[in-house]
Design an enzyme around this catalytic site. Structure first.
Site, short mmCIF file in Angstrom:
data_model
loop_
_atom_site.label_atom_id
_atom_site.label_comp_id
_atom_site.label_asym_id
_atom_site.label_seq_id
_atom_site.Cartn_x
_atom_site.Cartn_y
_atom_site.Cartn_z
N PRO A 170 31.99 -1.89 78.28
CA PRO A 170 32.79 -2.83 77.48
C PRO A 170 33.44 -3.91 78.35
O PRO A 170 33.49 -5.08 77.94
CB PRO A 170 33.85 -1.93 76.82
CG PRO A 170 33.23 -0.58 76.79
CD PRO A 170 32.44 -0.50 78.06
N TYR A 171 33.92 -3.54 79.52
CA TYR A 171 34.53 -4.51 80.42
C TYR A 171 33.52 -5.56 80.87
O TYR A 171 33.81 -6.76 80.87
CB TYR A 171 35.11 -3.78 81.63
CG TYR A 171 35.80 -4.67 82.63
CD1 TYR A 171 37.09 -5.14 82.42
CD2 TYR A 171 35.16 -5.04 83.81
CE1 TYR A 171 37.72 -5.97 83.34
CE2 TYR A 171 35.79 -5.87 84.74
CZ TYR A 171 37.07 -6.33 84.49
OH TYR A 171 37.68 -7.15 85.41
#
Length: 254
Positions: A157-158
């Site tokens: 996600p990052y």
């Protein structure tokens, strides 16, 4: 005090710690009037007191960048207080967990994307609207990451969020170049902050491993990122827009 940002009114998000707090100190030292935005009012108040005691012009507004109304209020506060918004450093971010993608929870994905992407989106919309009223336009720097240019394991996600920040940066730069608004990004390598301290604390040996992959062999200090952002926001980089500047000790050169 230098003059890199002399006379400019600059909004800094995520200003209560880490790179954001360092940016507030660097920008004010370079002559800017700074408005600090973050969720933790106590830290903001303390930092504003520190800066004003040194002769800087500084104030703060409590702001959660994931809330569009908060971003609008931060920009409106800046314009109402100082008459304009010349520059902005969209720094607020969230690291999330280092977990394999197939084990990552929806809550982590949602939190990381909301802060790192929607937060920048919310700020850009209102900052650009304010800068369009300036005769001289303005300058914006978004804080991405080397993770916005390459992949890093166990941080899907990052990585997705920071790639999105690069996309927003380039899109906005292209769209508003004719109106005198420059939009760039910094892409820090591993930088000493609360986020990285948390990652390193929960993953023994991670800092040593990352440093071993960095030609300079160390973790960056937040002031080093802030210095790069200050230059991109200044009038000394007038022909730079849509640029993603790695500040990574040579990590991406390998």
């Amino acid at each position: 005090m230098s003059d890199l940002l002399n006379g400019k009114v600059v909004l800094v998000t995520g200003a209560s710690s880490g790179i954001g707090a360092s940016a507030a100190r660097v920008f004010s030292r370079e002559g800017a009037t700074v408005v600090l935005a973050a969720r933790r009012e106590g830290r903001l108040a303390s930092l504003v007191e520190e800066l004003t005691q040194k002769g800087a012009q500084a104030s703060y507004v409590v702001c959660d960048v994931t809330v569009a109304e908060d971003a609008a209020r931060a920009v409106a506060f800046t314009v109402d207080t100082y008459g304009r918004l010349d520059a902005a450093f969209n720094n607020a971010g969230l690291g999330g967990d280092r977990t394999p993608l197939h084990l990552m929870g929806d809550d982590v994905y949602d939190a990381v994307m909301d802060t790192n992407v929607r937060g920048v989106w919310n700020c850009l919309r209102h900052e650009i609207a304010a800068m369009l009223t300036n005769a001289s336009g303005g300058a914006i720097v978004n804080n991405s990451s080397v993770g916005g240019l390459v992949a890093i394991p166990a941080a899907a996600p990052y990585i997705a969020a920071k790639h999105a920040v690069v996309g927003l940066t380039r899109a906005a730069a292209d769209e508003y170049a004719q109106q005198g608004i420059r939009v760039n990004a910094v892409a820090p390598g591993t930088t000493r902050s609360e986020i990285t301290a948390d990652w390193f604390g929960r993953n023994p040996g991670l800092e040593e491993m990352v440093n071993s992959m960095t030609p300079q062999g160390r973790t960056a200090e937040p002031e080093e990122i802030a210095n790069a952002a200050a230059w991109l926001l200044s009038d000394r980089s007038p022909f730079l827009t849509g640029t993603v500047l790695p500040v990574d000790g040579g990590f991406l050169n390998q």
